[in-house]
Write a protein that holds these residues in place. Structure first.
Motif, PDB file in Angstrom:
ATOM      1  N   GLN A 187       6.129   9.014   2.560  1.00  0.00           N
ATOM      2  CA  GLN A 187       7.111   8.425   3.616  1.00  0.00           C
ATOM      3  C   GLN A 187       7.351   7.200   3.852  1.00  0.00           C
ATOM      4  OE1 GLN A 187       9.638  10.629   4.710  1.00  0.00           O
ATOM      5  NE2 GLN A 187      10.502   8.724   5.369  1.00  0.00           N
ATOM      6  N   GLU A 188       6.139   6.439   3.960  1.00  0.00           N
ATOM      7  CA  GLU A 188       6.063   5.191   4.163  1.00  0.00           C
ATOM      8  C   GLU A 188       6.846   4.162   3.192  1.00  0.00           C
ATOM      9  OE1 GLU A 188       2.270   2.330   5.338  1.00  0.00           O
ATOM     10  OE2 GLU A 188       2.165   4.293   5.779  1.00  0.00           O
ATOM     11  N   MET A 189       6.469   4.947   1.743  1.00  0.00           N
ATOM     12  CA  MET A 189       7.288   4.264   0.709  1.00  0.00           C
ATOM     13  C   MET A 189       8.818   4.153   0.990  1.00  0.00           C
ATOM     14  SD  MET A 189       5.413   6.034  -2.582  1.00  0.00           S
ATOM     15  CE  MET A 189       5.556   4.955  -3.801  1.00  0.00           C
ATOM     16  N   GLN A 246     -11.330   5.978   5.812  1.00  0.00           N
ATOM     17  CA  GLN A 246     -11.012   5.307   4.630  1.00  0.00           C
ATOM     18  C   GLN A 246      -9.711   4.540   4.562  1.00  0.00           C
ATOM     19  OE1 GLN A 246     -13.023   7.268   1.063  1.00  0.00           O
ATOM     20  NE2 GLN A 246     -11.970   8.650   1.951  1.00  0.00           N
ATOM     21  N   ARG A 247      -9.362   4.239   5.709  1.00  0.00           N
ATOM     22  CA  ARG A 247      -8.188   3.231   5.955  1.00  0.00           C
ATOM     23  C   ARG A 247      -8.841   1.788   6.347  1.00  0.00           C
ATOM     24  NH1 ARG A 247      -2.614   5.720   8.320  1.00  0.00           N
ATOM     25  NH2 ARG A 247      -3.119   7.780   7.732  1.00  0.00           N
ATOM     26  N   CYS A 248      -8.099   0.925   5.827  1.00  0.00           N
ATOM     27  CA  CYS A 248      -8.277  -0.374   6.236  1.00  0.00           C
ATOM     28  C   CYS A 248      -7.842  -0.719   8.071  1.00  0.00           C
ATOM     29  CB  CYS A 248      -7.645  -1.437   5.555  1.00  0.00           C
ATOM     30  SG  CYS A 248      -5.927  -1.579   5.598  1.00  0.00           S
ATOM     31  N   THR A 249      -7.356   0.234   8.418  1.00  0.00           N
ATOM     32  CA  THR A 249      -7.037   0.181   9.949  1.00  0.00           C
ATOM     33  C   THR A 249      -8.041   1.452  10.620  1.00  0.00           C
ATOM     34  OG1 THR A 249      -5.264   1.867   9.389  1.00  0.00           O
ATOM     35  CG2 THR A 249      -4.540  -0.437   9.645  1.00  0.00           C
ATOM     36  N   SER A 250      -8.792   2.125   9.742  1.00  0.00           N
ATOM     37  CA  SER A 250      -9.616   3.098  10.446  1.00  0.00           C
ATOM     38  C   SER A 250     -10.317   2.497  11.892  1.00  0.00           C
ATOM     39  CB  SER A 250     -10.720   3.835   9.475  1.00  0.00           C
ATOM     40  OG  SER A 250     -10.022   4.396   8.690  1.00  0.00           O
ATOM     41  N   THR A 308      -5.637   2.630  16.327  1.00  0.00           N
ATOM     42  CA  THR A 308      -5.505   1.363  15.551  1.00  0.00           C
ATOM     43  C   THR A 308      -4.946   1.526  14.205  1.00  0.00           C
ATOM     44  OG1 THR A 308      -7.849   1.838  14.647  1.00  0.00           O
ATOM     45  CG2 THR A 308      -7.759   0.301  16.404  1.00  0.00           C
ATOM     46  N   SER A 309      -4.820   2.893  13.711  1.00  0.00           N
ATOM     47  CA  SER A 309      -4.178   3.154  12.332  1.00  0.00           C
ATOM     48  C   SER A 309      -2.713   3.715  12.385  1.00  0.00           C
ATOM     49  CB  SER A 309      -5.127   4.182  11.655  1.00  0.00           C
ATOM     50  OG  SER A 309      -5.137   5.352  12.253  1.00  0.00           O
ATOM     51  N   GLY A 310      -2.319   4.013  11.378  1.00  0.00           N
ATOM     52  CA  GLY A 310      -1.047   4.470  11.328  1.00  0.00           C
ATOM     53  C   GLY A 310       0.370   3.687  11.753  1.00  0.00           C
ATOM     54  N   ALA A 311       0.043   2.330  11.377  1.00  0.00           N
ATOM     55  CA  ALA A 311       1.349   1.557  11.655  1.00  0.00           C
ATOM     56  C   ALA A 311       2.678   1.854  10.917  1.00  0.00           C
ATOM     57  CB  ALA A 311       0.824   0.001  11.335  1.00  0.00           C
ATOM     58  N   GLU A 312       3.772   1.511  11.747  1.00  0.00           N
ATOM     59  CA  GLU A 312       4.922   1.710  10.986  1.00  0.00           C
ATOM     60  C   GLU A 312       5.528   0.626  10.105  1.00  0.00           C
ATOM     61  OE1 GLU A 312       7.834   2.112  14.209  1.00  0.00           O
ATOM     62  OE2 GLU A 312       6.623   3.192  15.384  1.00  0.00           O
ATOM     63  N   PHE A 324      -7.701   1.872  -3.591  1.00  0.00           N
ATOM     64  CA  PHE A 324      -7.490   3.411  -3.893  1.00  0.00           C
ATOM     65  C   PHE A 324      -7.080   4.128  -2.557  1.00  0.00           C
ATOM     66  CE2 PHE A 324     -11.535   3.416  -1.402  1.00  0.00           C
ATOM     67  CZ  PHE A 324     -11.528   4.549  -0.470  1.00  0.00           C
ATOM     68  N   ASN A 325      -7.406   3.340  -1.319  1.00  0.00           N
ATOM     69  CA  ASN A 325      -7.062   4.337  -0.259  1.00  0.00           C
ATOM     70  C   ASN A 325      -5.622   4.486   0.093  1.00  0.00           C
ATOM     71  OD1 ASN A 325      -6.803   1.711   0.550  1.00  0.00           O
ATOM     72  ND2 ASN A 325      -7.640   2.254   2.571  1.00  0.00           N
ATOM     73  N   PHE A 326      -4.682   3.706  -0.430  1.00  0.00           N
ATOM     74  CA  PHE A 326      -3.278   3.676  -0.202  1.00  0.00           C
ATOM     75  C   PHE A 326      -2.650   3.321  -1.385  1.00  0.00           C
ATOM     76  CE2 PHE A 326      -3.796   4.144   4.204  1.00  0.00           C
ATOM     77  CZ  PHE A 326      -2.836   5.060   4.647  1.00  0.00           C
ATOM     78  N   PRO A 327      -2.862   4.304  -2.320  1.00  0.00           N
ATOM     79  CA  PRO A 327      -2.484   3.997  -3.836  1.00  0.00           C
ATOM     80  C   PRO A 327      -1.096   3.961  -4.070  1.00  0.00           C
ATOM     81  CG  PRO A 327      -2.929   6.156  -3.680  1.00  0.00           C
ATOM     82  CD  PRO A 327      -3.393   5.599  -2.285  1.00  0.00           C
ATOM     83  N   SER A 360       4.429  -0.116  -2.532  1.00  0.00           N
ATOM     84  CA  SER A 360       5.759  -0.219  -2.085  1.00  0.00           C
ATOM     85  C   SER A 360       6.056  -1.207  -1.087  1.00  0.00           C
ATOM     86  CB  SER A 360       6.162   1.216  -1.676  1.00  0.00           C
ATOM     87  OG  SER A 360       5.803   1.521  -0.364  1.00  0.00           O
ATOM     88  N   TRP A 361       5.158  -1.561  -0.396  1.00  0.00           N
ATOM     89  CA  TRP A 361       5.722  -2.660   0.786  1.00  0.00           C
ATOM     90  C   TRP A 361       5.699  -3.894  -0.178  1.00  0.00           C
ATOM     91  CZ3 TRP A 361       0.510  -2.632   4.039  1.00  0.00           C
ATOM     92  CH2 TRP A 361       0.214  -1.464   4.862  1.00  0.00           C
ATOM     93  N   ASN A 362       4.886  -4.070  -1.082  1.00  0.00           N
ATOM     94  CA  ASN A 362       5.062  -5.207  -1.876  1.00  0.00           C
ATOM     95  C   ASN A 362       6.133  -5.184  -2.637  1.00  0.00           C
ATOM     96  OD1 ASN A 362       2.592  -7.278  -1.405  1.00  0.00           O
ATOM     97  ND2 ASN A 362       1.690  -5.269  -1.298  1.00  0.00           N
TER      98      ASN A 362
HETATM   99  C1  UN1 Z   1      -4.579   0.375   4.420  1.00  0.00           C
HETATM  100  O1  UN1 Z   1      -5.421   1.203   4.720  1.00  0.00           O
HETATM  101  O2  UN1 Z   1      -4.810  -0.364   3.652  1.00  0.00           O
HETATM  102  O3  UN1 Z   1      -1.629   1.397   9.379  1.00  0.00           O
HETATM  103  C2  UN1 Z   1      -3.156   0.466   4.886  1.00  0.00           C
HETATM  104  C3  UN1 Z   1      -1.831   2.183   8.529  1.00  0.00           C
HETATM  105  C4  UN1 Z   1      -1.157   2.781   7.572  1.00  0.00           C
HETATM  106  C5  UN1 Z   1      -1.401   1.726   6.214  1.00  0.00           C
HETATM  107  C6  UN1 Z   1      -2.972   1.495   5.881  1.00  0.00           C
HETATM  108  N1  UN1 Z   1       0.425   2.563   7.577  1.00  0.00           N
HETATM  109  O4  UN1 Z   1      -2.932   2.870   8.610  1.00  0.00           O
END
Ligand code: UN1
Length: 515
Positions: A119-121, A299-303, A463-467, A165-168, A173-175
């Motif tokens: 959906q994010e894509m 395993q999100r960078c926003t975890s 902290t995670s799940g940004a729009e 790997f975590n948002f493959p 798609s963002w980029n």
């Molecule tokens: C990432 O973990 O590399 O905000 C991206 C978020 C997602 C994107 C995470 N929309 O958690």
């Protein structure tokens, strides 16, 4: 406890093949490259072998993208470029389930999160289509009579996209959606653990290009590891390298791109914290924290990795979180199962890093309140399922200052708001942050210049799940890049400042007199 039975690897391989075929990527690349493989963390086993790229195939990919840029794409009107991305968005809608299946198979995400990633894509494609008519430059008043001063935005060239790997698929798609409407072409190196999702996306974009008459060379995938990545990073035709991954990866990529004075957009690690004020709505705190800390198996960078709780509510928050974590324990397992909330870690290495961090936390005075153990090893010896861990720490010790890419939530206490902000900002990373409070002034202080030092600063959500509509990225060791929404598109374009003289005379700026 392990509440689900796991699917067998052969069945997953069949399911992956069906999804690939549906997306039009039936034929796995066979270009005489390096031996590679596709694997699933669900069973920890190999799905099948496939060819990865080499330095040579990467060079060819850049050549194709460079030619498509020069010959066609940079001169194609941006709204026409938007039509390509519009078509891609349609195909993503059509194949949402196929892509989500591949994300689950390769990255181990539960169904709802895998669908959310697709959906994010779709969302970013919508955003990019709108953007294709809004790549605005400014017109400034010129100080000289008969002159116009303005700026124009132009594409950069080939954009190299490196993803984790975590948002493959979402990060690609963002980029890519934005880079394409901006007039760039793209060469993508996905994580070597998620080649199949990349082949499926590439196939859909190829179809979108064929359907809209866009040049086929405008996108290439190069599968592989370090060799392929290094080639992409060093190729002077790659005008921008947009790389998502660990701080270590960024430290390797950044200086190499800078050495050739190329552009870099870095999206590196986070060590995200939430501050819980005494006035906070604790229901929100618990729900928000559990999703942010244990969702995607941490395993999100926003975890969420650090919870900084006011001492008056620390006991209650810890107890309620422990209760929620105990419920999670019954929901670990097959990510395809609708009841599952916590799927597998990506690899043995991820599991090793988690155990290491827990050992260090204990040595540094921490107490594991609940979780941390491995489960399901009898069902799948090569897969790594873990109970999300909740750990009380006596303070922000060295292990807490590091990002461990696993579901560990460290809980610390604070007394004054100043102290909370200091702890919050006292780590090298600066991606995402949150404050739970009902005190409006406190919320404003947190989002002010003297508050959180992160790129993402939230109030009363995790902290995670940004729009996709906002700019995504962070400060300090997170690398400073911004992707996705708002005006992040500017990183994918170059700005030309134009002075046009229509007056006939030649007045010089700053009143200079000459000849
Ligand atoms: C990432 O973990 O590399 O905000 C991206 C978020 C997602 C994107 C995470 N929309 O958690």
């Amino acid at each position: 406890p392990f509440t689900t039975t796991l699917p067998d690897t052969a069945g997953l391989a069949e399911r992956a093949t069906a999804a690939l075929e549906a997306c039009g990527a039936a034929r796995l690349p066979d270009d005489g490259g390096a031996p590679g493989r596709a694997r699933t963390p669900i069973t920890g086993e190999e799905l099948f072998r496939l060819d990865f790229g080499t330095a040579k195939t990467t060079e060819q990919a850049v050549t194709a993208a460079d030619e498509a840029f020069r010959r066609v794409w940079r001169d194609t009107p941006a709204p026409v470029r938007g039509q390509l991305v519009r078509r891609l968005g349609e195909l993503l809608r059509e194949h949402k389930q196929d892509l989500a299946d591949l994300v689950t198979i390769e990255a181990g995400k539960i169904r709802s999160e895998a669908a959310g990633e697709v959906q994010e894509m779709i969302d970013v494609c919508d955003f990019a289509v709108g953007l294709s008519r809004q790549l605005y430059g400014r017109t400034m008043p010129s100080e000289r009579p008969g002159h116009r001063l303005m700026e124009t935005w132009h594409p950069l060239g080939v954009v190299g996209v490196i993803t984790a790997f975590n948002f493959p698929v979402a990060v690609w798609s963002w980029n890519t959606a934005i880079a394409l409407v901006c007039g760039n072409t793209v060469v993508w190196k996905p994580s070597d653990t998620t080649p199949l999702t990349a082949l499926a996306c590439d196939a859909l974009l190829r179809r979108a290009a064929a359907d809209t008459g866009a040049p086929e060379g405008l996108h290439r995938v190069v599968l592989g590891g370090r060799e392929v990545g290094e080639h992409l990073v060093d190729d002077p035709r790659v005008a921008l390298v947009s790389a998502t991954g660990s701080v270590a990866m960024g430290r390797a990529v950044g200086p190499r791109v800078s050495a050739r004075l190329g552009r870099c957009l870095l999206e590196l690690g986070g060590n995200n914290a939430a501050v819980v004020a005494p006035s906070a709505d604790l229901d929100l705190v618990v729900r928000g924290s559990v999703f942010a800390a244990a969702g995607t198996a941490g395993q999100r960078c926003t975890s969420l990795r650090r919870l900084i709780v006011h001492e008056d509510v620390a006991e209650e928050v810890t107890e309620r979180l422990a209760g929620a974590y105990r419920q999670l324990r019954e929901r670990i397992g097959d990510p395809f199962d609708d009841g599952t909330l916590v799927g597998p870690l990506i690899s043995e290495r991820g599991h090793g890093a988690m155990q290491d961090a827990l050992d260090r936390a204990r040595a540094e005075g921490g107490t594991v309140v609940t979780g941390g153990g491995r489960v399901g090893e009898d069902a799948a010896p090569g897969a790594y399922y873990v109970e999300p861990a909740l750990v009380r720490m006596p303070g922000q010790t060295p292990v807490v200052e590091e990002e461990t890419f696993a579901p560990i939530l460290y809980v610390m206490t604070y007394r004054t708001f100043e102290e909370a902000v200091e702890l919050h900002n006292g780590v090298p990373q600066g991606l995402s942050s949150a404050l739970f409070t009902r005190d409006q002034a406190e919320a404003e202080r947190f989002v002010s210049a003297a508050g959180s030092d992160c790129g993402i600063v939230n109030v009363n959500i995790g902290t995670s799940g940004a729009e996709i509509g906002g700019a995504f990225g962070g400060e300090k060791e997170t690398g400073g890049g911004r992707e996705s929404g708002s005006d992040s598109w500017k990183a994918y374009m170059r700005r030309a400042t134009n002075t046009v003289n229509y007056g006939g005379g030649l007045p010089l700026a700053q009143g200079v007199e000459f000849l």
